[in-house]
Motif scaffolding. Structure first.
Motif, PDB file in Angstrom:
ATOM      1  N   ALA A  76      34.708  40.347  39.346  1.00 41.44           N
ATOM      2  CA  ALA A  76      35.247  41.222  38.301  1.00 41.44           C
ATOM      3  C   ALA A  76      35.046  40.600  36.925  1.00 41.44           C
ATOM      4  N   ILE A  77      35.286  39.293  36.815  1.00 39.40           N
ATOM      5  CA  ILE A  77      35.114  38.603  35.534  1.00 39.40           C
ATOM      6  C   ILE A  77      33.653  38.615  35.105  1.00 39.40           C
ATOM      7  N   CYS A  78      32.745  38.276  36.039  1.00 38.59           N
ATOM      8  CA  CYS A  78      31.316  38.235  35.698  1.00 38.59           C
ATOM      9  C   CYS A  78      30.815  39.606  35.266  1.00 38.59           C
ATOM     10  N   GLY A  79      31.173  40.644  36.018  1.00 40.35           N
ATOM     11  CA  GLY A  79      30.739  41.992  35.653  1.00 40.35           C
ATOM     12  C   GLY A  79      31.293  42.421  34.306  1.00 40.35           C
ATOM     13  N   THR A  80      32.589  42.142  34.075  1.00 46.73           N
ATOM     14  CA  THR A  80      33.211  42.522  32.808  1.00 46.73           C
ATOM     15  C   THR A  80      32.567  41.789  31.642  1.00 46.73           C
ATOM     16  N   LEU A  81      32.342  40.481  31.798  1.00 45.60           N
ATOM     17  CA  LEU A  81      31.786  39.703  30.698  1.00 45.60           C
ATOM     18  C   LEU A  81      30.384  40.183  30.326  1.00 45.60           C
ATOM     19  N   PHE A  82      29.547  40.442  31.331  1.00 49.74           N
ATOM     20  CA  PHE A  82      28.194  40.907  31.003  1.00 49.74           C
ATOM     21  C   PHE A  82      28.210  42.336  30.472  1.00 49.74           C
ATOM     22  N   GLY A  83      29.155  43.158  30.939  1.00 55.98           N
ATOM     23  CA  GLY A  83      29.292  44.498  30.376  1.00 55.98           C
ATOM     24  C   GLY A  83      29.695  44.461  28.920  1.00 55.98           C
ATOM     25  N   ILE A  84      30.652  43.578  28.580  1.00 58.60           N
ATOM     26  CA  ILE A  84      31.072  43.438  27.186  1.00 58.60           C
ATOM     27  C   ILE A  84      29.931  42.845  26.357  1.00 58.60           C
ATOM     28  N   ALA A  85      29.222  41.863  26.921  1.00 63.28           N
ATOM     29  CA  ALA A  85      28.087  41.272  26.204  1.00 63.28           C
ATOM     30  C   ALA A  85      27.040  42.332  25.872  1.00 63.28           C
ATOM     31  N   THR A  86      26.807  43.268  26.789  1.00 63.64           N
ATOM     32  CA  THR A  86      25.857  44.351  26.517  1.00 63.64           C
ATOM     33  C   THR A  86      26.336  45.212  25.362  1.00 63.64           C
ATOM     34  N   SER A  87      27.632  45.545  25.355  1.00 72.51           N
ATOM     35  CA  SER A  87      28.183  46.339  24.252  1.00 72.51           C
ATOM     36  C   SER A  87      28.063  45.587  22.936  1.00 72.51           C
ATOM     37  N   ILE A 106      42.822  38.344  34.436  1.00 72.55           N
ATOM     38  CA  ILE A 106      42.286  38.252  35.799  1.00 72.55           C
ATOM     39  C   ILE A 106      42.169  36.795  36.220  1.00 72.55           C
ATOM     40  N   ALA A 107      41.683  35.939  35.299  1.00 73.02           N
ATOM     41  CA  ALA A 107      41.463  34.528  35.628  1.00 73.02           C
ATOM     42  C   ALA A 107      42.759  33.753  35.800  1.00 73.02           C
ATOM     43  N   SER A 108      43.867  34.308  35.305  1.00 71.97           N
ATOM     44  CA  SER A 108      45.152  33.603  35.404  1.00 71.97           C
ATOM     45  C   SER A 108      46.081  34.236  36.418  1.00 71.97           C
ATOM     46  N   GLY A 109      45.530  35.045  37.330  1.00 75.55           N
ATOM     47  CA  GLY A 109      46.346  35.609  38.402  1.00 75.55           C
ATOM     48  C   GLY A 109      47.284  36.705  37.970  1.00 75.55           C
ATOM     49  N   GLY A 110      46.984  37.399  36.863  1.00 76.14           N
ATOM     50  CA  GLY A 110      47.806  38.517  36.423  1.00 76.14           C
ATOM     51  C   GLY A 110      48.778  38.175  35.317  1.00 76.14           C
ATOM     52  N   ALA A 111      48.827  36.924  34.870  1.00 77.65           N
ATOM     53  CA  ALA A 111      49.751  36.534  33.798  1.00 77.65           C
ATOM     54  C   ALA A 111      49.338  37.178  32.481  1.00 77.65           C
ATOM     55  N   ASP A 112      50.335  37.556  31.664  1.00 82.44           N
ATOM     56  CA  ASP A 112      50.014  38.155  30.364  1.00 82.44           C
ATOM     57  C   ASP A 112      50.518  37.310  29.199  1.00 82.44           C
TER      58      ASP A 112
END
Length: 634
Positions: A191-202, A428-434
């Motif tokens: 999820a992190i990898c997909g999100t990061l590359f999606g944001i990088a594309t934007s 996501i990387a912190s287990g749901g912490a905000d």
């Protein structure tokens, strides 16, 4: 100074994968570009059908959940009320539909399809019709069905089941306790990898458009290194909003950005062919419905063409990569809504605005290109997509003002996307912490900018597009599992609720519990639901020959049960105070956010506490038994 709040396996595992890909791009930019393009071709040839079928399936699943009996289920306890008024919620969904993509493709995509359509004769009326149908398909309910599925899974398991706000929680019905092990870690890493590359594309799209605008306005060269410099400047602004408390200022700026974007749209509507645009909007929508099923499943299997990889398959991969980002935003603002309200709102509100936006910009551009522009807009799009909107604005009054406005709009969308994206990835990387340390968000913000810059140098937007398409493939599989877990859990909850309604009616005063809950609400819930639930379980344990007791400690209750030859079972209900969750990175820092109270449940059989705010006595009993089962089998 560098206190951490993370899941180390997910945080560093995702960092390692992203770092290796970027090192490859730095070490051999030419080879890495060819590698990305080869990987893209392989994915398209091998799994193009999978993307098309998956997105159609996601739309079918969310519609079925909304229109069937599951549509009445709440995203939260049955007694919960929505966190936001209906109109405010709709307004936030409307805001979620805006972004760099709409600014970049509003003119570029319709004109591109008009100039080089996949089927019609280029530059004809038929090509104009086909261009708008294709554009509506790419930006319509298919995209928002992807977001709705991820958002619905996050909202249901976080708000109703009390699980952490991470993707792995949606797999709990399928994996049980294993969701907290390596499989769950892998889900969050993808999820992190997909999100990061999606944001990088934007970000790559945004910076290329900023560069084109500055070239038009000031004569600044349009080169990859200039774009890298622009990335550095804008990412510095995004990082500053995290570090120096510019949240309120940037938030006001982003709200102003949205208003200015709408004013720009209304300006184009007013000075453009207004009557034609209103008629075109109605006809475009009719053509979209008429071609809906054909476009949903079209793969050009009988007449293969590269157009699919550059457009439809790229879009489906891009939406999938962005789905954790947008899904988490809409999940956080949707507590207390029914499944039916959620799906219908998410599918229709942003889509309706997007159709209006694309019609006003796209049809105006096509109309001008057929007439006064004499093909100039098509020529500009063919040579460089990022210049399309500036060539378009040249045909309208006030060109310098509107072009400057577009550059500013894209820049602020750039900043808010990077800042909010880093918050979602860090969650996501912190287990749901905000309430993670700021350095972690800065870390992901910097990595997003680095990925965009490295891939631009390695192969331009083509490399960014290829990386997004490939990174989204494993997450598409995860989304199918999320859909299966969501359907299973909702059906189980429906069956459980049917059994509950046969018993005594629930205490009517529980319906007065609102969100955010006060300390008095939680104390009342402990007294009226928590204590009777623990007493029910205690009596059952005593009947089974176990020594069980309930004790009061501080703000909560303890249920303990002795066990021979091992540690006993402990279950605690406790009132806990916390800052209200941030909806985006633009919210006030933790220390300045309003506080709320939650009923927290923790046992020695489960690693993380669960949020039981608003749970009934029967639901708390079920939660205790679930913890007891995990303790016995763990």
């Amino acid at each position: 100074m560098f206190k951490a709040k993370m899941n180390p396996r997910v945080f560093w595992g995702a960092s390692l994968i992203i770092g290796l890909l970027l090192m490859l791009a730095v070490a051999a930019p030419g080879e890495s570009d060819r590698l990305f393009q080869t990987a893209q071709s392989w994915v398209i040839d091998t799994f193009g059908w999978f993307y098309i079928a998956s997105v159609a399936g996601f739309l079918l699943v969310v519609l079925t959940l909304a229109l069937g009996p599951t549509g009445a289920l709440k995203l939260g306890p049955d007694e919960s009320e929505p966190d936001f008024p209906y109109l405010s919620w709709l307004a936030m969904l409307f805001a979620a539909g805006m972004g760099i993509g709409l600014m970049y493709f509003a003119v570029a995509e319709p004109i591109q399809h008009y100039a080089t359509p996949p089927e019609a004769q280029p530059g004809t009326v038929d090509a104009a019709r086909e261009a708008m149908v294709i554009t509506f398909t790419h930006w319509g309910v298919h995209a928002w069905a992807i977001y709705a599925l991820v958002g619905l899974s996050l909202a249901y398991f976080a708000h109703r089941k009390g699980l952490p706000l991470t993707l792995r929680s949606g797999l709990a019905p399928l994996l049980g306790k294993r969701v907290n092990g390596p499989i769950g870690d892998a889900v969050d890493i993808f999820a992190i990898c997909g999100t990061l590359f999606g944001i990088a594309t934007s970000l790559g799209l945004g910076v290329s458009q900023i560069n084109s605008g500055l070239t038009y306005l000031t004569g600044l060269p349009n080169t990859a290194w200039i774009q890298v410099g622009l990335i550095a400047l804008v990412m510095t602004a995004a990082t500053a909003s995290v570090l120096t408390g510019l949240d309120r200022g940037v938030r006001r700026l982003s709200e102003l950005n949205l208003v200015l974007a709408v004013l720009l749209m209304l300006f184009v509507l007013a000075v453009g062919p207004t009557g034609f645009l209103l008629k075109a909007l109605v006809q475009n929508f009719g053509l979209y419905l008429d071609h809906f099923f054909v476009r949903t499943f079209n793969l050009y299997a009988y007449e293969p063409r590269g157009w699919m990889a550059n457009w439809t398959l790229f879009y489906w991969a891009w939406w999938i990569a962005w789905s954790p980002f947008v899904g988490m935003f809409i999940a956080r603002i949707s507590r207390g809504r029914t499944v039916r309200e959620f799906v219908i709102g998410v599918l229709l509100v942003p889509t309706a605005f997007t159709f209006l936006w694309m019609t006003i910009f796209g049809n105006t551009a096509i109309s001008l290109d057929m007439g006064a522009a004499a093909g100039a807009i098509s020529e500009a799009v063919t040579s460089d997509l990022s210049t399309a909107i500036f060539q378009f604005l040249e045909q309208l009054p006030g060109t310098a003002i509107t072009s400057t406005l577009v550059v500013l709009l894209v820049a602020v969308f750039f900043i808010t996307s990077a800042d909010s994206g880093s918050l979602v990835i860090d969650t996501i990387a912190s287990g749901g912490a905000d309430d993670t340390p700021r350095w972690q968000r800065v870390y992901w913000c910097s990595l997003e900018g680095l990925a965009a810059a490295v891939l631009l140098l390695a192969g331009g937007l083509g490399a960014l597009q290829a990386a997004t398409l490939v990174a989204a493939l494993p997450f598409a599989v995860i989304m199918i599992l999320l859909a299966a877990g969501l359907v299973r859990q909702m059906n189980a909850d429906l069956a459980g609720r049917a059994v509950e309604t046969e018993g005594p009616p629930l205490a009517s005063q529980l319906r007065r519990i609102l969100s955010p809950a006060s300390r008095r609400d939680i104390d009342r819930q402990i007294q009226q639901a928590g204590a009777p639930a623990l007493d029910t379980v205690r009596e059952g344990l005593l009947a089974e020959g176990l020594d069980a007791a309930i004790t009061q400690s501080g703000t909560g209750l303890f249920l303990t049960a002795a066990a021979e030859g091992g540690s006993g079972f402990e279950y605690r209900l406790d009132a806990r105070e916390r800052p209200r969750p941030a909806l985006t990175a633009l919210d006030a820092p933790e220390g300045r956010r309003a506080m709320e109270w939650r009923l927290s449940a923790r046992s020695n059989g489960v690693e993380r506490p669960r949020d039981l705010t608003g749970f009934t006595r029967e639901q708390i009993v079920a939660d205790v038994l679930d913890h007891l089962h995990r303790w016995r089998t763990g």
